[in-house]
Design an enzyme around this catalytic site. Structure first.
Site, short mmCIF file in Angstrom:
data_model
loop_
_atom_site.label_atom_id
_atom_site.label_comp_id
_atom_site.label_asym_id
_atom_site.label_seq_id
_atom_site.Cartn_x
_atom_site.Cartn_y
_atom_site.Cartn_z
N HIS A 62 -65.54 -4.43 -85.44
CA HIS A 62 -67.23 -3.91 -85.61
C HIS A 62 -67.24 -2.35 -85.53
CE1 HIS A 62 -67.48 -4.44 -81.48
NE2 HIS A 62 -68.43 -3.73 -81.28
N HIS A 64 -69.43 -0.32 -84.11
CA HIS A 64 -69.93 0.39 -82.92
C HIS A 64 -69.06 1.39 -82.63
CE1 HIS A 64 -73.05 -2.74 -81.26
NE2 HIS A 64 -73.69 -1.69 -82.08
N ASP A 66 -67.87 2.78 -79.87
CA ASP A 66 -66.68 2.58 -78.79
C ASP A 66 -65.47 1.88 -79.54
OD1 ASP A 66 -68.52 0.11 -78.97
OD2 ASP A 66 -67.94 -0.19 -76.94
N HIS A 67 -65.52 1.35 -80.66
CA HIS A 67 -64.77 0.55 -81.31
C HIS A 67 -63.80 1.29 -82.47
CE1 HIS A 67 -64.93 -3.17 -79.18
NE2 HIS A 67 -66.13 -2.76 -78.85
N HIS A 182 -73.20 -10.64 -82.99
CA HIS A 182 -73.37 -9.39 -81.97
C HIS A 182 -74.64 -8.69 -82.46
CE1 HIS A 182 -71.95 -6.31 -79.03
NE2 HIS A 182 -71.91 -5.50 -80.38
N ASP A 253 -66.76 -7.69 -80.03
CA ASP A 253 -67.84 -7.94 -79.05
C ASP A 253 -68.65 -9.29 -79.57
OD1 ASP A 253 -66.77 -5.78 -77.88
OD2 ASP A 253 -68.54 -4.48 -78.03
N HIS A 313 -62.62 -5.63 -72.33
CA HIS A 313 -64.18 -4.90 -72.47
C HIS A 313 -65.19 -5.25 -71.32
CE1 HIS A 313 -67.78 -3.99 -75.01
NE2 HIS A 313 -66.82 -3.70 -75.77
#
Length: 359
Positions: A62, A64, A66-67, A182, A253, A313
């Site tokens: 996805h 976001h 942090d990914h 999510h 996530d 995670h």
């Protein structure tokens, strides 16, 4: 053929000295595939036993930060370590709609020109994969300019009959994606090896008069052969049952899967990698933020009869062993309580898990 996972980042939200941001590497047949690429992933790769130059595919769960924030930097470093080669196969990148625009804009604005080709294959999400107020339609972004100058790649729509996306398929394996719920559209990925031919029974071959050589190969490939005597030998007469392939499932996530595909595709998984951002005592907070707890992950593992559950995670409040006191052991107990004592693995940065071939 070896199949092993190395966790490069097992923390949520941001990297710290104790845990890197989300990234997971898969090594198979001399290639390296990367799942997610949080900030600092290339540094984690340098600290590991892996070679970044062997990465041939990248899967993003996805959008976001942090990914994905580590992805432009990783591509630039790979380019600096490369030499121009027009015959080189493109690096394939898979992820949600909008990923092509993110990469193209990042590289354009930073005046970064890659010395190797890459393609971005985008999965078109459905609006019900996140709260209505969070859903954004990226289908029209940079339509004219990016389509003419940006990277090539396919746009993949949900197959309504299969409730999934077919990303990769060849003679050896298939990779599919399924939908997760999510705060933004998120996906899980399933790598399924195809069954391997069973071993030939050499004694039966001798008894039937099959001479060693090319006929053995044809029988192993599933083709009947006719001997000089006129006798036809079928593969089933001299071959053991096919050996099942291995299955790996990596979930992004989520507070849970969306639709029926997840449990069907993950059924019997050798390894299920599932996030567990917060403990069970914070179930409401986790769900509100679109995340899972150890109990949620364990319930998914139980429903799909996964052979091994690996949690990752983690909120940065759960510090790994050797980095002070934390509640990490409690997360393991919470998951195992849902699995009747089946052991659960807590991922740590640079942990490697081998998935052996079935016997």
């Amino acid at each position: 053929m070896s199949l092993e996972l190395t966790f490069l980042g097992t923390g949520a939200a941001f990297p710290t000295p104790a845990r890197g941001a989300a990234a997971l590497a898969l090594r198979r047949d001399g290639q390296c595939w990367l799942f997610d690429c949080g900030e600092g992933t290339q540094t984690q790769l340098m600290r590991s036993h892996l070679r970044a130059a062997r990465i041939t595919k990248i899967f993003i769960t996805h959008l976001h930060g942090d990914h994905i924030f580590g992805l432009p930097g990783l591509l630039c470093t790979l380019s600096l370590q490369s030499s121009p080669d027009t015959s080189r196969a493109p690096l394939d990148i898979y992820g949600p709609l909008g990923l092509r625009s993110f990469l193209w804009r990042s590289l354009e604005l930073s005046h970064s020109q890659l010395l190797f080709p890459y393609t971005v294959h985008e999965l078109v999400p459905t609006p019900d994969q996140c709260p209505a107020e969070e859903f954004k339609d990226f289908s029209g972004w940079d339509r004219g300019e990016a389509l003419s100058q940006g990277p090539a790649g396919r746009v993949l729509h949900l197959d309504p009959e299969e409730d999934s996306y077919l990303l990769v398929e060849d003679e050896q394996l298939a990779v599919r994606a399924f939908r997760l719920f999510h705060r933004v559209p998120s996906f899980g990925f399933v790598l399924q090896e195809k069954p391997r031919p069973g071993k030939l029974d050499v004694q039966k071959l001798k008894d039937l008069g099959v001479p060693p050589g090319p006929l053995y190969g044809r029988l192993k490939g599933g083709v009947a052969v006719v001997l000089d005597s006129g006798v036809t030998v079928q593969p089933r007469e001299v071959q053991a049952a096919p050996v099942p392939g291995r299955k790996l499932c990596v979930l992004g996530d989520c507070s849970g899967p969306l639709g029926p595909a997840a449990e069907r595709l993950c059924h019997g998984a050798d390894v299920l990698v599932h996030e567990a951002t917060l403990g069970d005592s914070q179930q409401d907070t986790a769900r509100q933020r679109g995340h899972s707890t150890p109990g949620t992950a364990a319930q998914m593992a139980r429903r799909c009869h996964a052979k091994r559950l690996v949690l990752t995670h983690f909120s940065q409040r759960y510090r790994p062993a050797g980095h002070g006191h934390g509640e990490l052991a409690q997360l393991k107990r919470e998951a195992e309580a849902q699995l009747d004592g089946q052991e659960v693995t807590l991922a740590e940065d640079f942990m490697t898990i081998e998935i052996p071939l079935p016997k």
